[in-house]
Design a protein around this motif. Structure first.
Motif, PDB file in Angstrom:
ATOM      1  N   GLN A 296       0.814  -1.214   0.000  1.00  0.00           N
ATOM      2  CA  GLN A 296       0.000   0.000   0.000  1.00  0.00           C
ATOM      3  C   GLN A 296       0.851   1.270   0.000  1.00  0.00           C
ATOM      4  O   GLN A 296       0.472   2.273  -0.604  1.00  0.00           O
ATOM      5  CB  GLN A 296      -0.941   0.004   1.208  1.00  0.00           C
ATOM      6  N   SER A 326      -0.148   3.012   5.980  1.00  0.00           N
ATOM      7  CA  SER A 326      -1.009   1.843   5.955  1.00  0.00           C
ATOM      8  C   SER A 326      -0.881   1.076   7.269  1.00  0.00           C
ATOM      9  O   SER A 326       0.213   0.939   7.806  1.00  0.00           O
ATOM     10  CB  SER A 326      -0.645   0.918   4.783  1.00  0.00           C
ATOM     11  N   VAL A 361      -3.744  -3.830  -4.482  1.00  0.00           N
ATOM     12  CA  VAL A 361      -3.176  -2.577  -4.010  1.00  0.00           C
ATOM     13  C   VAL A 361      -4.172  -1.450  -4.294  1.00  0.00           C
ATOM     14  O   VAL A 361      -4.595  -1.255  -5.437  1.00  0.00           O
ATOM     15  CB  VAL A 361      -1.836  -2.275  -4.711  1.00  0.00           C
ATOM     16  N   PHE A 393      -5.541   2.295   4.227  1.00  0.00           N
ATOM     17  CA  PHE A 393      -4.550   3.115   3.537  1.00  0.00           C
ATOM     18  C   PHE A 393      -5.080   4.536   3.493  1.00  0.00           C
ATOM     19  O   PHE A 393      -6.235   4.774   3.117  1.00  0.00           O
ATOM     20  CB  PHE A 393      -4.310   2.599   2.121  1.00  0.00           C
TER      21      PHE A 393
END
Length: 662
Positions: A296, A326, A361, A393
């Motif tokens: 992330q 993150s 991601v 995130f």
């Protein structure tokens, strides 16, 4: 070479994680599964699946020859080991390559060099990496206490023991060896000086076959239970605070990586103090559980890079820059308030609100979910009880913590006790938000406080009222006569309706209520108004000092188990029958099995005088040993089990008779 089909020599969440990247790359997938995992989501998602007969890791996922045979029979040309099981087993990696398969991991020589925690420390010391002194278990003295026993062949907390009394060392060594053998197939353990507090900092490394070595970023994994990580984040608050610490960490990680000719993804782990000094702990020659926080904060897909390196491709010419923050938490089926007791059973429902991606991601701030279970999955006793990794995130650390805590509090997790409430309290704790974390976080701030339910006693009572009203609505919906009328409704005054529930936290609750033309009346809850009641939801208007507030409660029933979710917090109760069956009662002083498991050792015989807290027997479940101790001083009058016997949760294992209670 071009990899076209990958077998993942693992299970659950990590298998699903690797499969997700393979699908994005157009690579077909092969799963292996034990009998206990036959209905696991990772099996259904694979293009092909091969059964490994048996249930325990020793029968299945630790049988390298069976896994290689499965890969060949399914037409795979590569094997990804995941983490745990055989992921750091050099003999397995060598056998994979000997079978003509691509090993998606580091060279066998690197695994061998780092596979022995004892020898790896000597090598790192010679390479200029700072290390802690390793101790021979046979030569540990009282002056060197406390010491930490560690499994040489693996990590994840298996085989780890802290010893503070020299007399306890032999017994703890044997227990550690048994756990290490069960988890890794290797009973070798060693000792090192134990630092009561410290920061667990690790560096993700990536190296290709062309000489490029990346130190991708660091992670902090200081908040741990039983030496297993619970909360992980990137970047590290400590590293952010200490000048030039990141440069020194990265340099040490690169030295370690280059010293063994490493290739692929790996992690160099360090123990650091508050001043930024650090010592090498170990190098994990595999992907880590906590790799998503690095993904992330770099934008990299680490599994994709693993596959590319294994195919002989070089790393990109430029290393990515760090971005945002993150945080990952490990959602476990366990009860932190009762010595982290692992749980087993059916996950009736698992939904994390606000999830914006799974096994991928995230490009924008949000919540990512990596899980090995779905609604209806069964958590057994043979494997780790982790349900999911929930990852946030965001641009800043505070935002990432707030986002993750909110998602967890609003999550619907039905069927099993979990560590969700603890995770939320940690994420909102002032010490955590200040970046003041270390390996003694739970001891410092009180596990008893951190593991208390999110919902208050008063709000729990409101939730139980909602459960009773939803049940009443369900009863009326199923009635053959006048189903539209509320249950218990009368033209004339009548006795209150009554429903009883039991909370494992606060005990028994009786809800007595009356539904009349004037509205809802609940004993002990004056001024409560019912706005709407259906079998699945209840809306109440709740009185308050500054005026009433309307709340919606979502109610789900699974047999006699009731789950109530609302903004006030999650509540789970058991519906009690109107009349208790005497056969369901157990004698006072009974020791009940807290989980299904296998009896591995007995600590006392029938007729023995025992004291409160004395071990009576040991159970093995979920690759860990669990001590069952006497609940009181007295005589052991019954012992209903033998070594090797499998027991179910709730079974009466033994009875301790305390004459003073008569």
């Amino acid at each position: 070479m071009q990899i076209t089909s990958v077998l993942v020599a693992n299970r659950g969440e990590i298998a699903r994680r690797v499969f997700a990247t393979c699908r994005r790359m157009g690579i077909s997938t092969v799963a292996v599964y034990s009998d206990a995992d036959a209905a696991s989501p990772h099996v259904a998602e694979a293009d092909a699946a091969v059964r490994l007969p048996g249930n325990t890791p020793g029968e299945t996922y630790l049988r390298g020859e069976l896994i290689i045979e499965a890969a060949l029979s399914a037409g795979a040309d590569a094997v990804h080991p995941g983490y745990g099981f055989l992921s750091e087993n050099a003999d397995f990696a060598r056998a994979v390559q000997a079978a003509g398969l691509v090993w998606i991991g580091p060279p066998v020589s690197a695994i061998e060099q780092m596979g022995s925690k004892v020898e790896s420390k000597k090598m790192m010391d010679a390479a200029g990496v700072p290390v802690l002194t390793e101790l021979d278990p046979a030569e540990v003295t009282a002056a060197q206490l406390p010491v930490l026993i560690k499994a040489s062949a693996g990590g994840g907390g298996r085989g780890m023991r802290v010893v503070r009394d020299l007399a306890d060392l032999p017994g703890q060594l044997e227990a550690a060896r048994r756990e290490a053998e069960s988890a890794f197939g290797d009973p070798t353990v060693f000792c090192e000086r134990y630092l009561e507090t410290g920061r667990h900092i690790e560096v993700q490394v990536m190296a290709d076959t062309h000489g490029a070595v990346w130190a991708v970023g660091e992670r902090e994994c200081s908040i741990q239970r039983r030496h297993q990580k619970v909360v992980e984040e990137a970047p590290s608050p400590l590293v952010e605070r200490v000048d030039h610490m990141r440069e020194r960490l990265f340099e040490a990680a690169r030295l370690a990586t280059e010293a063994i000719g490493y290739e692929g993804a790996g992690t160099v782990e360090f123990l650091a103090d508050e001043q930024g000094e650090f010592f090498f702990l170990e190098m994990n020659t595999r992907l880590q559980v906590e790799h998503p926080v690095t993904e992330q904060t770099t934008g990299l897909d680490l599994v994709r890079l693993q596959l590319q390196v294994a195919s002989g491709r070089p790393l990109p010419t430029r290393q990515p820059e760090l971005r945002g923050h993150s945080i990952e938490v490990r959602l476990y089926a366990e009860d932190p308030a009762h010595d982290w007791q692992p749980q087993s059973g059916t996950v009736h429902r698992i939904e994390i609100p606000g999830t914006t991606g799974e096994f991928t991601v995230l490009a924008e701030p949000g919540v990512r979910l990596d899980t090995g279970v779905v609604d209806g999955s069964v958590v057994g006793v043979h494997y780790d009880p982790m349900l999911a990794k929930v990852i946030s995130f965001a641009e800043t650390r505070d935002e990432a913590a707030h986002l993750l805590a909110s998602a967890l509090q609003r999550a619907q997790i039905h069927g099993l006790v979990t560590n969700r409430d603890l995770l939320v309290r940690v994420l909102r704790h002032e010490a955590f938000l200040a970046g003041d974390t270390d390996t003694a976080f739970f001891a410092t701030h009180g596990l008893d406080k951190l593991s208390t339910p999110l919902v208050s006693e008063a709000d729990e009572k409101l939730s139980i009222v909602a459960a009773a009203l939803a049940e009443s609505a369900a009863n009326r919906a199923g009635a053959r006569v006048a189903p539209g009328l509320p249950s218990g409704w009368r033209n004339l005054p009548s006795v209150p309706q009554s429903k009883s529930y039991e909370s494992r936290v606060s005990g028994k609750h009786e809800v007595r209520y009356t539904l009349t033309r004037a509205g809802l009346e609940v004993e002990g809850q004056p001024g409560l108004e019912l706005i709407e009641a259906t079998p699945k939801s209840v809306v109440l208007r709740i009185p308050g000092e500054r005026g009433p507030v309307q709340r919606r409660f979502e109610v789900a029933r699974y047999g006699d188990v009731v789950a109530i979710d609302s903004p006030l917090g999650p509540v789970a109760v058991r519906r009690l029958p109107r009349f208790e069956d005497p056969a369901d009662q157990v004698a006072e002083g009974s020791l009940l099995a807290p989980m299904p498991g296998s009896v591995i050792r007995l600590g006392a015989e029938v007729g023995a005088q025992v004291s409160k807290g004395q071990p009576i027997l040991w159970l093995e479940a979920m690759k860990m040993e669990h001590t069952i101790a006497a609940p009181t001083d007295g005589i052991l009058t019954e012992l209903n089990v033998a070594v090797g016997q499998q027991v179910e949760v709730g079974a009466v294992l033994a009875v301790v008779h305390n004459e003073t209670q008569e």
